[in-house]
Motif scaffolding. Sequence first.
Motif, short mmCIF file in Angstrom:
data_model
loop_
_atom_site.label_atom_id
_atom_site.label_comp_id
_atom_site.label_asym_id
_atom_site.label_seq_id
_atom_site.Cartn_x
_atom_site.Cartn_y
_atom_site.Cartn_z
N GLN A 17 0.80 -1.22 0.00
CA GLN A 17 0.00 0.00 0.00
C GLN A 17 0.84 1.28 0.00
O GLN A 17 0.34 2.34 -0.33
N GLN A 18 2.12 1.19 0.33
CA GLN A 18 2.99 2.36 0.29
C GLN A 18 3.62 2.57 -1.09
O GLN A 18 4.31 3.55 -1.31
N GLY A 19 3.42 1.61 -1.99
CA GLY A 19 3.97 1.73 -3.33
C GLY A 19 5.37 1.18 -3.48
O GLY A 19 6.05 1.48 -4.46
N THR A 20 5.82 0.39 -2.50
CA THR A 20 7.12 -0.28 -2.59
C THR A 20 6.90 -1.78 -2.66
O THR A 20 5.78 -2.27 -2.46
N LEU A 21 7.96 -2.52 -2.94
CA LEU A 21 7.87 -3.97 -3.00
C LEU A 21 7.42 -4.51 -1.64
O LEU A 21 7.95 -4.12 -0.60
N LEU B 131 12.29 -17.93 10.25
CA LEU B 131 12.80 -17.01 9.23
C LEU B 131 12.87 -15.64 9.88
O LEU B 131 11.85 -15.10 10.33
N ASP B 132 14.07 -15.10 9.98
CA ASP B 132 14.28 -13.80 10.59
C ASP B 132 14.65 -12.81 9.49
O ASP B 132 15.56 -13.08 8.69
N ALA B 133 13.94 -11.69 9.43
CA ALA B 133 14.14 -10.71 8.36
C ALA B 133 14.60 -9.37 8.92
O ALA B 133 14.12 -8.93 9.97
N ARG B 134 15.52 -8.76 8.20
CA ARG B 134 15.94 -7.39 8.48
C ARG B 134 15.85 -6.63 7.17
O ARG B 134 16.61 -6.88 6.23
N PHE B 135 14.91 -5.70 7.11
CA PHE B 135 14.71 -4.91 5.90
C PHE B 135 15.60 -3.67 6.00
O PHE B 135 15.57 -2.94 7.00
N LEU B 136 16.38 -3.42 4.96
CA LEU B 136 17.39 -2.38 5.01
C LEU B 136 17.06 -1.14 4.20
O LEU B 136 17.45 -0.03 4.58
N ARG B 137 16.40 -1.31 3.07
CA ARG B 137 16.01 -0.17 2.24
C ARG B 137 14.85 -0.57 1.35
O ARG B 137 14.69 -1.75 1.04
N PRO B 138 14.05 0.40 0.93
CA PRO B 138 12.91 0.06 0.08
C PRO B 138 13.34 -0.31 -1.34
O PRO B 138 14.42 0.06 -1.80
N ALA C 72 17.81 -6.40 2.01
CA ALA C 72 17.37 -7.09 3.22
C ALA C 72 18.34 -8.23 3.51
O ALA C 72 19.03 -8.72 2.61
N SER C 73 18.37 -8.64 4.77
CA SER C 73 19.15 -9.82 5.15
C SER C 73 18.27 -10.74 5.98
O SER C 73 17.39 -10.28 6.72
N PHE C 74 18.51 -12.03 5.83
CA PHE C 74 17.66 -13.04 6.45
C PHE C 74 18.52 -14.13 7.06
O PHE C 74 19.63 -14.39 6.60
N THR C 75 17.97 -14.77 8.08
CA THR C 75 18.55 -16.00 8.60
C THR C 75 17.42 -17.01 8.79
O THR C 75 16.26 -16.63 8.94
N SER C 76 17.79 -18.28 8.76
CA SER C 76 16.80 -19.34 8.95
C SER C 76 17.48 -20.59 9.49
O SER C 76 18.62 -20.89 9.14
N ALA C 77 16.76 -21.29 10.34
CA ALA C 77 17.16 -22.62 10.78
C ALA C 77 16.31 -23.61 10.00
O ALA C 77 15.09 -23.42 9.85
#
Length: 162
Positions: free
Chosen positions: A67-71, A103-110, A145-150
């Motif tokens: 809804q903000q117009g980004t991915l 699943l751990d997410a860190r969003f860094l930029r649009p 973005a960066s992610f980690t997962s077990a």
Amino acid sequence: MTRDCDGDLPVLAFLQRAIDGTLSPDDTTHLTYPTPISRLLGFELVGVSERAAEVRFVADVSRHGNQQGTLHGGMLCELADAAMGTAHSTAIVAGESFTSLDLDARFLRPVWSGPLIARARCTHAGRTISHYACDVLREDGKPVASFTSAILTLRGDAATGR
């Protein structure tokens, strides 16, 4: 290269052939590639090695936007999950399966539109639980973005039907 008793290729060999264009119509592996969700979303496997994978996706905010117009962040999560799952699948043999535990997410930029690459790698290879990290990068190499997962490897009855 050794095939299993059903004549299937190991996952890594199958995926490498798929990438380099040498996969024959008779080549099979015990897992499904490309996955239905990857086909639906337009993900393309562009690199693979033991416990590592690179998946490309062309983002289009008119189709994948929020809804903000980004991915939409969920697209980034699915892209990273696909890359980490593919990386782990290279270590899976017939009779085994796997599932993500988290699943751990860190969003860094649009992101709006354009090609993205998800680069997944194993950070700890355990017999039952393995850990992965994935960076999603824009075309200019900047991280999005960066992610980690077990990921849990399933064997025997636990793997049946998965």
